[in-house]
Design a protein around this motif. Structure first.
Motif, PDB file in Angstrom:
ATOM      1  N   HIS A  45      58.687  84.818  49.080  1.00  0.00           N
ATOM      2  CA  HIS A  45      58.830  84.419  47.679  1.00  0.00           C
ATOM      3  C   HIS A  45      58.872  82.907  47.494  1.00  0.00           C
ATOM      4  N   LYS A  96      56.863  79.583  48.146  1.00  0.00           N
ATOM      5  CA  LYS A  96      55.535  79.085  48.503  1.00  0.00           C
ATOM      6  C   LYS A  96      55.537  77.565  48.538  1.00  0.00           C
ATOM      7  N   GLU A 135      58.418  82.351  43.665  1.00  0.00           N
ATOM      8  CA  GLU A 135      57.359  83.109  43.011  1.00  0.00           C
ATOM      9  C   GLU A 135      57.732  84.507  42.547  1.00  0.00           C
ATOM     10  N   ASN A 136      58.974  84.866  42.504  1.00  0.00           N
ATOM     11  CA  ASN A 136      59.338  86.203  42.084  1.00  0.00           C
ATOM     12  C   ASN A 136      60.405  86.103  41.002  1.00  0.00           C
ATOM     13  N   GLU A 137      60.069  86.548  39.808  1.00  0.00           N
ATOM     14  CA  GLU A 137      61.022  86.470  38.698  1.00  0.00           C
ATOM     15  C   GLU A 137      62.282  87.283  38.950  1.00  0.00           C
ATOM     16  N   LYS A 138      62.180  88.315  39.774  1.00  0.00           N
ATOM     17  CA  LYS A 138      63.315  89.190  40.028  1.00  0.00           C
ATOM     18  C   LYS A 138      64.141  88.748  41.233  1.00  0.00           C
ATOM     19  N   LEU A 139      63.757  87.652  41.854  1.00  0.00           N
ATOM     20  CA  LEU A 139      64.474  87.145  43.013  1.00  0.00           C
ATOM     21  C   LEU A 139      65.821  86.586  42.577  1.00  0.00           C
TER      22      LEU A 139
END
Length: 85
Positions: free
Chosen positions: A56, A58, A73-77
């Motif tokens: 996630h 980058k 890069e992950n909204e749910k992270l």
């Protein structure tokens, strides 16, 4: 043990060059050195990301010698604190 509390670790002025290799267990590491090889140590940027979130985070390639950019890069992270509150 202190380092394990953090998902992402960033360091500046590492004084590293291309002959150095910094590795941390359970982390993926990146280094951007100011010099390829030198007798005078200066500059350097280091980034470490925990293996469990590595996909996630980058690295953004730039032409800047003194910049190391990254993007989550992950909204749910969700990065939870490992410290006792």
């Amino acid at each position: 043990e202190l380092i394990k509390k953090y998902h992402i670790i960033g360091l500046t002025e590492t004084k590293t060059d291309d002959t150095d290799n910094i590795q941390l267990p359970d982390y993926v590491t990146y280094m951007k050195n100011r010099q390829k090889l030198t007798n005078i140590r200066s500059g350097g940027i280091f980034l470490a990301k925990k293996n469990d979130i590595a996909i996630h985070v980058k690295i953004i390639n730039t032409d800047g010698k003194y910049v190391l950019c990254f993007k989550l890069e992950n909204e749910k992270l969700v990065l939870n604190s490992t410290e006792d509150e």
